[in-house]
Design an enzyme around this catalytic site. Structure first.
Site, PDB file in Angstrom:
ATOM      1  N   HIS A   1       0.806  -1.218   0.000  1.00 53.66           N
ATOM      2  CA  HIS A   1       0.000   0.000   0.000  1.00 53.66           C
ATOM      3  C   HIS A   1       0.842   1.273   0.000  1.00 53.66           C
ATOM      4  O   HIS A   1       0.317   2.378  -0.144  1.00 53.66           O
ATOM      5  CB  HIS A   1      -0.947   0.006   1.211  1.00 53.66           C
ATOM      6  CG  HIS A   1      -2.245   0.683   0.938  1.00 53.66           C
ATOM      7  ND1 HIS A   1      -2.409   1.648  -0.028  1.00 53.66           N
ATOM      8  CD2 HIS A   1      -3.470   0.525   1.508  1.00 53.66           C
ATOM      9  CE1 HIS A   1      -3.664   2.065  -0.042  1.00 53.66           C
ATOM     10  NE2 HIS A   1      -4.330   1.394   0.871  1.00 53.66           N
ATOM     11  N   ARG A   2       2.149   1.142   0.147  1.00 56.97           N
ATOM     12  CA  ARG A   2       3.005   2.325   0.052  1.00 56.97           C
ATOM     13  C   ARG A   2       3.085   2.824  -1.389  1.00 56.97           C
ATOM     14  O   ARG A   2       3.369   3.998  -1.638  1.00 56.97           O
ATOM     15  CB  ARG A   2       4.417   1.996   0.557  1.00 56.97           C
ATOM     16  CG  ARG A   2       4.499   1.599   2.015  1.00 56.97           C
ATOM     17  CD  ARG A   2       5.893   1.126   2.375  1.00 56.97           C
ATOM     18  NE  ARG A   2       6.303  -0.043   1.603  1.00 56.97           N
ATOM     19  CZ  ARG A   2       7.493  -0.627   1.692  1.00 56.97           C
ATOM     20  NH1 ARG A   2       8.404  -0.141   2.529  1.00 56.97           N
ATOM     21  NH2 ARG A   2       7.785  -1.684   0.958  1.00 56.97           N
TER      22      ARG A   2
END
Length: 463
Positions: free
Chosen positions: A436-437
């Site tokens: 999700h980064r």
């Protein structure tokens, strides 16, 4: 391998075709070695970027043997594969410091090489006075079971299990595959020993050189060994409940990777894809040795081309890379662990070549003969449990990649058609776990829509 010059390793894996079916071995640059008098320390080489220690599968040479530069000396098990290792120098194998089955950290001494016979005794003295870290062979998971039958058998019965009449043994997979070190296979061919009838004494029942030599010495006279002689071998190879079993080198690597993955913030998105058209295409071209795995990899690669962020990776938490190639890694379960062979440039390779390549990679993976570039260059990972009837599951993100897709089984489902009627369609569930980064929900949703369109209209897969 470029790491070698940092680790002072004096050995390199062979660049000659000494492994199974002559795949090329990785190269480690020649490195300086510590020299005491005319005695050189032989180091545990770094055979992959993730390798921290190695296990000695078998010594190709024995103490006192004369060695020539470039000659294979030892077979080492890394965290991913077994590889022959060659010497840089002429000399004599004076002292083996780590026995077969033993482990040693990368860069530590595993043997001593003497320049001449005059230095052999001195080298043995040095080896006896040193105590290499973690050089002891791994303890047997069930020593009590292995030793118990020996009490009840006569001397002739103890020697008989070298060869067994059964076609299935601890080093085989349902009797179809024999697990043996590269040197053991080469030796078996030279000595005309049938590996399928040899009982392995190496890790996890792997056949090593001494097993082949023992079988050759026993000859045909040991072949008729009856079920009673083979039974203790089968029993000792089984699982002993209630005992602790140390990780194999590969299991240790998997464990470290799984723990490392916990540091990455991930999320998951699921999607249902209709597979009727894909199933029909597969049925049509299956006779040409096309695999469903190759079809799924090809479809995924084509979708990733249109969504490069899903094919990206973040390693330092400060930046990410749009990978220039679409390399699909596919999880494969093998004896004692898990590995992810990589279909490189899957978007550019035709489906027939891709299928042939996949079969080759699986064969090499199960024989533990994959080269580093064949398992550590993936940019996106597939994990498919559909063949086991699993309808959906989540996969853990491999470190250094942006996403992994878990593929479930294609199953008949009752669905509503566009005209409002009830119909029957084959559908499969896919779940993507992503970093999700770098990758966000909308990115995955768009990617999955594209993948579904390709699978539901798969005409581009055969071009």
């Amino acid at each position: 391998m470029q790491m070698a010059h940092l680790l002072n390793t004096s050995f390199i894996p062979s660049s000659s075709p000494t492994l199974r079916r002559s795949p090329s071995l990785i190269h480690i640059r020649r490195a300086p070695t510590r020299i005491h008098a005319k005695i050189r320390e032989i180091f545990m080489p770094a055979l992959s970027s993730t390798m921290t220690e190695g296990k000695i599968v078998s010594w190709v040479k024995s103490e006192g043997d004369k060695l020539s530069k470039g000659e294979s000396v030892v077979v080492v098990e890394s965290d991913k594969a077994d590889m022959d290792v060659e010497t840089f120098y002429d000399g004599y194998l004076a002292a083996i410091m780590v026995d077969e089955g033993g482990t040693a950290p990368v860069g530590s001494a595993i043997a001593l090489l003497a320049e001449s016979e005059a230095e052999i005794d001195e080298a043995k003295s040095k080896a006896a006075s040193s105590s290499p870290t973690n050089s002891s062979p791994s303890p047997s998971p069930s020593p009590s079971v292995a030793s118990e039958p020996a009490k009840n058998l006569g001397p002739t019965a103890v020697a008989a299990p070298v060869l067994v009449s059964s076609s299935t043994h601890p080093a085989s997979d349902g009797g179809k595959r024999v697990v043996a070190s590269p040197y053991a296979k080469k030796l078996a061919k030279e000595l005309k020993v049938e590996l399928g009838r040899v009982v392995g004494t190496g890790p996890l029942g792997r056949i090593v050189a001494k097993d082949v030599e023992a079988a050759a010495t026993a000859g045909v006279s040991a072949a008729p060994a009856g079920p009673s002689a083979a039974a203790p071998v089968a029993k000792s190879a089984g699982i002993e409940l209630g005992t602790g079993v140390p990780f194999t080198t590969m299991q240790g690597a998997v464990s470290r990777n799984m723990v490392e993955s916990l540091a990455v913030p991930t999320f998951r998105v699921g999607y249902t894809i209709t597979t009727d058209a894909l199933d029909a295409l597969y049925k049509k071209i299956k006779s040409k040795e096309v695999t469903m795995t190759a079809l799924l990899a090809k479809a995924t690669a084509l979708a990733l081309v249109k969504h490069p962020v899903v094919n990206s990776s973040c390693r330092d938490g400060k930046s990410f890379t749009y990978n220039s190639s679409v390399n699909i890694a596919v999880a494969v379960a093998i004896d004692g662990g898990l590995i992810t062979p990589v279909l490189q440039d899957a978007d550019k390779v035709d489906i027939y070549s891709l299928s042939r390549k996949w079969k080759e990679l699986v064969d090499k993976a199960r024989a533990k003969q994959l080269q580093p570039h064949e398992y550590n260059t993936g940019t996106f990972t597939l994990s498919n449990l559909g063949m086991f009837g699993v309808d959906r599951f989540d996969a853990i993100l491999p470190p250094g990649t942006g996403a992994i897709m878990a593929v479930g089984a294609s199953q008949p489902s009752v669905v509503a058609t566009k005209d409002g009627r009830i119909g029957m369609k084959n559908q499969m569930q896919v779940n993507v776990t992503a970093d999700h980064r770098v990758i966000y929900g909308a990115d995955l949703a768009s990617f999955l829509q594209t993948l579904a369109n390709i699978i539901e209209d798969p005409k581009d897969l055969t071009f």
